[in-house]
Write a protein that holds these residues in place. Structure first.
Motif, mmCIF file in Angstrom:
data_model
loop_
_atom_site.group_PDB
_atom_site.id
_atom_site.type_symbol
_atom_site.label_atom_id
_atom_site.label_comp_id
_atom_site.label_asym_id
_atom_site.label_seq_id
_atom_site.Cartn_x
_atom_site.Cartn_y
_atom_site.Cartn_z
ATOM 1 N N LEU A 11 -13.220 5.460 6.175
ATOM 2 C CA LEU A 11 -12.941 4.042 5.987
ATOM 3 C C LEU A 11 -14.164 3.391 5.356
ATOM 4 N N LEU A 12 -13.988 2.757 4.197
ATOM 5 C CA LEU A 12 -15.105 2.114 3.507
ATOM 6 C C LEU A 12 -15.211 0.657 3.945
ATOM 7 N N GLN A 13 -16.180 0.393 4.795
ATOM 8 C CA GLN A 13 -16.465 -0.966 5.255
ATOM 9 C C GLN A 13 -17.515 -1.531 4.304
ATOM 10 N N THR A 14 -17.083 -2.371 3.394
ATOM 11 C CA THR A 14 -17.945 -2.763 2.281
ATOM 12 C C THR A 14 -17.885 -4.256 2.011
ATOM 13 N N GLU A 15 -18.876 -4.754 1.307
ATOM 14 C CA GLU A 15 -18.822 -6.115 0.780
ATOM 15 C C GLU A 15 -17.975 -6.099 -0.492
ATOM 16 N N LEU A 16 -17.434 -7.257 -0.846
ATOM 17 C CA LEU A 16 -16.628 -7.375 -2.048
ATOM 18 C C LEU A 16 -17.162 -8.502 -2.919
ATOM 19 N N VAL A 17 -17.081 -8.318 -4.224
ATOM 20 C CA VAL A 17 -17.493 -9.347 -5.180
ATOM 21 C C VAL A 17 -16.301 -10.282 -5.399
ATOM 22 N N TRP A 18 -16.526 -11.560 -5.237
ATOM 23 C CA TRP A 18 -15.445 -12.536 -5.266
ATOM 24 C C TRP A 18 -14.754 -12.589 -6.622
ATOM 25 N N GLN A 19 -13.468 -12.283 -6.627
ATOM 26 C CA GLN A 19 -12.603 -12.426 -7.794
ATOM 27 C C GLN A 19 -13.142 -11.720 -9.040
ATOM 28 N N ASP A 20 -13.706 -10.530 -8.840
ATOM 29 C CA ASP A 20 -14.260 -9.781 -9.969
ATOM 30 C C ASP A 20 -13.838 -8.322 -9.835
ATOM 31 N N VAL A 41 -9.831 5.070 2.935
ATOM 32 C CA VAL A 41 -9.204 3.761 3.091
ATOM 33 C C VAL A 41 -10.159 2.665 2.621
ATOM 34 N N LEU A 42 -9.651 1.770 1.787
ATOM 35 C CA LEU A 42 -10.397 0.617 1.283
ATOM 36 C C LEU A 42 -9.862 -0.643 1.950
ATOM 37 N N PRO A 43 -10.604 -1.740 1.923
ATOM 38 C CA PRO A 43 -10.135 -2.978 2.566
ATOM 39 C C PRO A 43 -8.951 -3.617 1.842
ATOM 40 N N GLU A 44 -8.419 -4.645 2.456
ATOM 41 C CA GLU A 44 -7.404 -5.486 1.845
ATOM 42 C C GLU A 44 -7.984 -6.188 0.612
ATOM 43 N N PHE A 50 -10.138 -11.854 -0.470
ATOM 44 C CA PHE A 50 -8.896 -12.489 -0.015
ATOM 45 C C PHE A 50 -8.754 -13.869 -0.652
ATOM 46 N N SER A 51 -8.353 -13.865 -1.908
ATOM 47 C CA SER A 51 -8.244 -15.092 -2.696
ATOM 48 C C SER A 51 -6.789 -15.533 -2.802
#
Length: 258
Positions: A11-20, A41-44, A50-51
């Motif tokens: 499970l990849l618990q990661t930060e996400l770049v907003w809308q990119d 598994v990647l996040p939602e 979550f935009s």
């Protein structure tokens, strides 16, 4: 089914770049190079965060799906995560499950998080989806679905319930408690993959990704707010033996969903 091999999950618990989406695909590709598993598994909404700006971020079944296929082949593993997706009738929060041979299954999130306006930005899915992979049966679920046990009731048709999420830190107790409850009541493994960091709306995420066994015990979990990979091996023989010794599912109430 007794010959079903153990399944290595990550499970990849990661930060996400907003809308990119390109930035997220690039950073995840680097992370995936270090992962050895049968199922990753990647996040939602891993390509955007979550935009609710679906008109701006939702994409047709194009670049990110092609990227998932490419990465599944490179990793020799199935990949699962959700993407804001544009279809003929509008936009959906679509959870893809892509195998190394290029086959694609998907589930469109049914329970939309109205407190963030998701029900206004996306269309709700209808079908409950169970995929077969390496002789394991896997129920696909997305974030807010976790709060609705009737929809995820095990009808003796799955071995793993998989939740991809952007679940806010403010409700982290509910996240961990409900993951364990779904495992206990359904006598199944439960995977919960959540993101960390802060999104473009200022919402904080603590991660708390977990792998829970069929008794509700967390067999693997990550420290909160830590970007990391959570790995575990699921043993089907142990699951089958537990169900045989404690067949509570035989006494489950019968019902039908409308």
């Amino acid at each position: 089914m007794s010959a079903v091999k153990p399944l290595k999950v990550a499970l990849l618990q990661t930060e996400l770049v907003w809308q990119d989406a390109p930035a997220n695909r690039n950073q995840l590709a680097v992370q995936l190079q270090q992962v050895k598993a049968d199922l990753i598994v990647l996040p939602e909404m891993f390509s955007s965060g979550f935009s609710m700006q679906s008109g701006a971020i939702a994409e047709p079944q194009g670049e990110t799906l092609a990227w998932l296929k490419q990465q599944a082949t490179l990793c020799g593993a199935a990949l699962c995560g959700s993407v804001a997706t544009r279809i003929d009738s509008g936009c959906v929060n679509r959870c893809y499950f892509v195998t190394p041979d290029g086959s694609v299954s998907y589930y469109d999130k049914k329970h939309l998080f109205r407190m963030a306006g998701e029900h206004q930005a996306y269309q709700a899915g209808v079908e409950r989806v169970v995929v077969a992979y390496r002789d394991w049966r896997i129920l696909l679920q997305v974030c807010y679905d976790l709060r609705f046990p009737v929809f995820s009731r095990n009808r003796n048709d799955y071995d793993i319930a998989l939740y991809v999420a952007n679940w806010p830190a403010a409700r982290r107790h509910a996240w961990s408690t409900l993951l364990q409850a779904r495992a206990i009541e359904n006598q199944a493994f439960v995977l919960g993959c959540n993101r960390v960091g802060r999104d473009g709306n200022g919402v904080d995420y603590s991660g708390d990704s977990m792998v829970v066994d069929y008794t509700g015990q967390a067999v693997a979990e990550l420290a909160p707010k830590q970007a990391a990979v959570l790995c575990a091996t699921l043993d089907y023989a142990q699951l089958a033996q537990y169900r045989q010794n404690f067949p509570a599912y035989l006494d489950a109430d019968r019902f039908q969903l409308d």
